[in-house]
Write a protein that holds these residues in place. Structure first.
Motif, PDB file in Angstrom:
ATOM      1  N   GLU A 153       7.228   0.652  85.337  1.00  0.00           N
ATOM      2  CA  GLU A 153       7.820   1.946  84.979  1.00  0.00           C
ATOM      3  C   GLU A 153       8.611   1.841  83.672  1.00  0.00           C
ATOM      4  N   GLN A 154       9.175   0.670  83.421  1.00  0.00           N
ATOM      5  CA  GLN A 154       9.928   0.464  82.185  1.00  0.00           C
ATOM      6  C   GLN A 154       9.009   0.528  80.974  1.00  0.00           C
ATOM      7  N   SER A 155       7.786   0.052  81.160  1.00  0.00           N
ATOM      8  CA  SER A 155       6.814   0.124  80.070  1.00  0.00           C
ATOM      9  C   SER A 155       6.525   1.576  79.709  1.00  0.00           C
ATOM     10  N   ARG A 156       6.411   2.434  80.714  1.00  0.00           N
ATOM     11  CA  ARG A 156       6.195   3.859  80.452  1.00  0.00           C
ATOM     12  C   ARG A 156       7.391   4.456  79.710  1.00  0.00           C
ATOM     13  N   ARG A 157       8.595   4.064  80.128  1.00  0.00           N
ATOM     14  CA  ARG A 157       9.790   4.584  79.441  1.00  0.00           C
ATOM     15  C   ARG A 157       9.815   4.132  77.972  1.00  0.00           C
ATOM     16  N   ARG A 158       9.446   2.889  77.752  1.00  0.00           N
ATOM     17  CA  ARG A 158       9.454   2.388  76.367  1.00  0.00           C
ATOM     18  C   ARG A 158       8.428   3.113  75.508  1.00  0.00           C
ATOM     19  N   GLU A 159       7.272   3.393  76.065  1.00  0.00           N
ATOM     20  CA  GLU A 159       6.261   4.145  75.318  1.00  0.00           C
ATOM     21  C   GLU A 159       6.787   5.535  74.981  1.00  0.00           C
ATOM     22  N   GLN A 160       7.459   6.147  75.935  1.00  0.00           N
ATOM     23  CA  GLN A 160       8.043   7.462  75.695  1.00  0.00           C
ATOM     24  C   GLN A 160       9.129   7.385  74.623  1.00  0.00           C
ATOM     25  N   ALA A 161       9.954   6.342  74.688  1.00  0.00           N
ATOM     26  CA  ALA A 161      11.011   6.169  73.683  1.00  0.00           C
ATOM     27  C   ALA A 161      10.407   5.962  72.301  1.00  0.00           C
ATOM     28  N   LEU A 162       9.325   5.188  72.227  1.00  0.00           N
ATOM     29  CA  LEU A 162       8.655   4.946  70.950  1.00  0.00           C
ATOM     30  C   LEU A 162       8.154   6.255  70.342  1.00  0.00           C
ATOM     31  N   ALA A 354      14.835  17.052  70.502  1.00  0.00           N
ATOM     32  CA  ALA A 354      14.198  15.732  70.595  1.00  0.00           C
ATOM     33  C   ALA A 354      15.238  14.636  70.775  1.00  0.00           C
ATOM     34  N   ARG A 355      16.380  14.779  70.119  1.00  0.00           N
ATOM     35  CA  ARG A 355      17.440  13.778  70.275  1.00  0.00           C
ATOM     36  C   ARG A 355      17.989  13.769  71.698  1.00  0.00           C
ATOM     37  N   VAL A 356      18.099  14.952  72.261  1.00  0.00           N
ATOM     38  CA  VAL A 356      18.589  15.037  73.641  1.00  0.00           C
ATOM     39  C   VAL A 356      17.626  14.329  74.589  1.00  0.00           C
ATOM     40  N   VAL A 357      16.322  14.598  74.404  1.00  0.00           N
ATOM     41  CA  VAL A 357      15.320  13.956  75.271  1.00  0.00           C
ATOM     42  C   VAL A 357      15.322  12.446  75.056  1.00  0.00           C
ATOM     43  N   LEU A 358      15.402  12.020  73.758  1.00  0.00           N
ATOM     44  CA  LEU A 358      15.433  10.591  73.453  1.00  0.00           C
ATOM     45  C   LEU A 358      16.660   9.937  74.077  1.00  0.00           C
ATOM     46  N   ASP A 359      17.797  10.601  73.988  1.00  0.00           N
ATOM     47  CA  ASP A 359      19.007  10.046  74.604  1.00  0.00           C
ATOM     48  C   ASP A 359      18.828   9.882  76.115  1.00  0.00           C
ATOM     49  N   GLY A 360      18.133  10.847  76.717  1.00  0.00           N
ATOM     50  CA  GLY A 360      17.888  10.755  78.156  1.00  0.00           C
ATOM     51  C   GLY A 360      17.008   9.571  78.513  1.00  0.00           C
ATOM     52  N   VAL A 361      15.938   9.362  77.732  1.00  0.00           N
ATOM     53  CA  VAL A 361      15.048   8.226  77.982  1.00  0.00           C
ATOM     54  C   VAL A 361      15.791   6.910  77.722  1.00  0.00           C
ATOM     55  N   PRO A 403      20.030   4.369  68.721  1.00  0.00           N
ATOM     56  CA  PRO A 403      18.681   4.525  69.299  1.00  0.00           C
ATOM     57  C   PRO A 403      17.591   4.090  68.324  1.00  0.00           C
ATOM     58  N   GLY A 404      16.606   3.404  68.850  1.00  0.00           N
ATOM     59  CA  GLY A 404      15.475   2.950  68.051  1.00  0.00           C
ATOM     60  C   GLY A 404      14.191   3.083  68.848  1.00  0.00           C
ATOM     61  N   PRO A 405      13.101   2.494  68.361  1.00  0.00           N
ATOM     62  CA  PRO A 405      11.816   2.624  69.063  1.00  0.00           C
ATOM     63  C   PRO A 405      11.812   2.042  70.463  1.00  0.00           C
TER      64      PRO A 405
END
Length: 552
Positions: A153-162, A354-361, A403-405
């Motif tokens: 599941e962490q891999s999915r989160r990282r892909e989303q963060a990227l 987008a920043r809000v969503v990224l912060d959430g991820v 925050p980064g990739p």
């Protein structure tokens, strides 16, 4: 289990031709220093899309060739699509390197790009070279290992963060460009509004311009026109010989004989028309002359209006038509610039969202990392105890960053190799041997779940004795349920192998030639004896080798 079944190598450095049939579990390759063990590591690196280097082709050969036959996992089958048959159970990856350095890649016998080969091979092989443990000192590698421990599941989160980070970066670049253009846009918009207002206020048309020019010419010559009109009127109406009276008098005489001669009658009709036309002409000349009186300032007003039109024409193309076309262009550009302002506001809004969503991820990533950090540290400490590092302290520090990739966390592995020693970052405190052991411990507990074949090229360098045995045990445990290929110089590691290959160099031929062969049980003792630094006649060394195998 994903497995490398066969590895074929031709004309690669010292190897003329060899074929390895590998099996599940721990496969070891051993040989004297300089025999060519690293050639096989280089062969696998070529399959992983690595760069070829000068002089890699065996002298006298036209090309080198490397081929690997692997199990075909379902995820790779989907990724390759039509490159593999529906009923295929294996996949063949290959690489050719010409003596001139040109390379060609193949997937199932079909030509492929090196990038495609790499993408396929990375699903099947994970390569850890002699200095691979040094990667543990990189923050990015430490973060990857912690996330692998967190689970799929962490891999999915990282892909989303990227993806979200890329979107945020693109929106930020777009906004920066819009900000840089804002000043020029405002200036252009002001100019457009001014020019358009000037044209719209003038309300010019081509027909008006023509009428004004004609009216100006008439007003400029009004006295001459009046004199001409009244001069003509006087010639028609003068009581002493005016044309109207003369024509009327003569008409009276002609009408007295109207109807007498049919040849004259038409002429009388024409005379009558002429007298009537003269009378009407005189009336119109009088009306024209009377109407020529100009109002005070009328000519000046006409001149001013024409000047306005001519000024606009000079500014915008030379004609009324071009002025009106410019006005249309101004309206279109004004709308475009006003839409750009709206686009700027929309981009700002999208960036905020987008920043809000990224912060959430990023928050989800951090929660998983913090939760997993203690469990990973505990599991690694337990493994280190079995790798002759009893009492070593290991901790995973998770700190916030921008925050980064990969999220908004920086990960640092902290190690105290011995009891009572303060913890320090792994990159500062661990020796090469300790790094190797920490890497094995991490690989054992932070498995990425792919089940790929693991290839170790002398990662056990710098260790020996009981520690070497512990490393071997860890490799064997890691090989449970998967395939490991280990190039090693340690007899303690080699004695634990499920399958043992020997690499030997023959210097009797020119150029020297390296061969690789699977050892029979009886030959393994001799190889372990050699690795212990003795020859086959040394009974003590032979017994030591047998003891190592018995303890395996």
């Amino acid at each position: 289990m994903r497995m490398l079944h066969e590895l074929r190598v031709e004309n690669l450095l010292l190897i003329e031709k060899t074929q390895l049939r590998l099996g599940p579990g721990l496969n070891v390759l051993t040989g004297e220093t300089g025999a060519g063990k690293t050639v096989l590591a280089h062969a696998l690196d070529l399959l992983l899309g690595g760069r070829s280097r000068a002089g890699i082709v065996r002298p006298g050969a036209a090309e080198a060739y490397v081929e690997g036959v692997f199990d075909l996992p379902d995820d790779l089958r989907v990724a390759l699509g039509e490159r593999v048959a529906i009923d295929a159970e294996e996949i063949v990856l290959a690489r050719r390197v010409s003596a001139e350095g040109r390379t060609r890649a193949y997937i199932n016998g079909r030509s492929a790009g090196v990038g495609e080969l790499r993408a396929a091979a990375e699903r099947l092989l994970a390569f850890y070279g002699q200095h691979e443990h040094r990667r543990l000192t990189l923050a990015s590698s430490q973060l990857d290992l912690l996330d692998a421990f967190c689970g799929p599941e962490q891999s999915r989160r990282r892909e989303q963060a990227l993806q979200l980070h890329a979107e945020v970066a693109a929106l930020e670049r777009s906004l920066d460009e819009l900000r840089q253009q804002a000043g020029a846009r405002e200036r252009e918009l002001d100019l457009l509004i001014f020019e358009l207002g000037e044209i719209e206020a003038a309300e010019i048309t081509e027909s008006e311009r023509l009428d004004l020019v004609a009216r100006r010419d008439r007003l400029r010559h009004v006295e001459a026109l009046r004199a001409a009109a009244f001069g003509g009127l006087e010639a028609l109406t003068d009581e002493q010989g005016g044309a109207v009276a003369t024509l009327a008098s003569a008409l009276g005489q002609l009408e007295q004989v109207d109807g007498v001669d049919e040849d004259l009658d038409p002429l009388i009709g024409r005379w009558r028309d002429l007298a009537l036309e003269a009378s009407e002409l005189a009336s119109e000349l009088r009306s024209y002359g009377d109407g020529l009186e100009a109002q005070p300032g009328e000519l000046d007003a006409v001149e001013e209006r024409i000047a306005v039109i001519e000024k606009l024409c000079r500014k915008h193309g030379g004609s009324v038509e071009s002025v009106l076309e410019h006005a249309d262009a101004c309206r279109d550009r004004r709308a475009e610039l006003e839409n750009a302002e709206a686009s700027f506001e929309e981009s700002e809004s999208r960036l905020g969202e987008a920043r809000v969503v990224l912060d959430g991820v990023c928050a989800d990533l951090r929660t998983a990392r913090v939760d997993a950090s203690g469990l990973l540290a505990e599991a690694v400490r337990a493994r280190l105890d079995g790798l002759a590092m009893e009492g070593a302290s290991f901790r995973v520090a998770v700190e916030s960053r921008e925050p980064g990739p990969t999220g908004a966390d920086a990960v640092e592995f902290m190690l105290a190799p011995n009891p009572g020693v303060p913890e320090s970052p792994l990159r500062e405190t661990a020796s090469g041997g300790e790094l190797s052991r920490v890497m094995l411990a991490l690989l054992s507990v932070a498995n990425d779940g792919r089940g790929a074949t693991l290839v170790f090229d002398e990662v056990d360098a710098g260790i020996g004795g009981h520690t070497a045995r512990a490393v071997g045990e860890q490799l064997r445990m890691l090989a449970e349920g998967r395939q490991i290929v280990c190039i090693t110089h340690l007899p303690q590691v080699a004695s634990l192998a499920s399958r043992h290959f020997s690499i030997e160099k023959d210097t009797a031929v020119e150029p020297a030639r390296t061969t690789v062969r699977a050892l029979r049980d009886s030959e393994i003792v001799d190889e372990l004896t050699r690795m212990l630094g003795a020859d086959a006649t040394d009974e003590h060394a032979q017994q030591h080798a047998l003891d190592l195998l018995a303890a395996a």
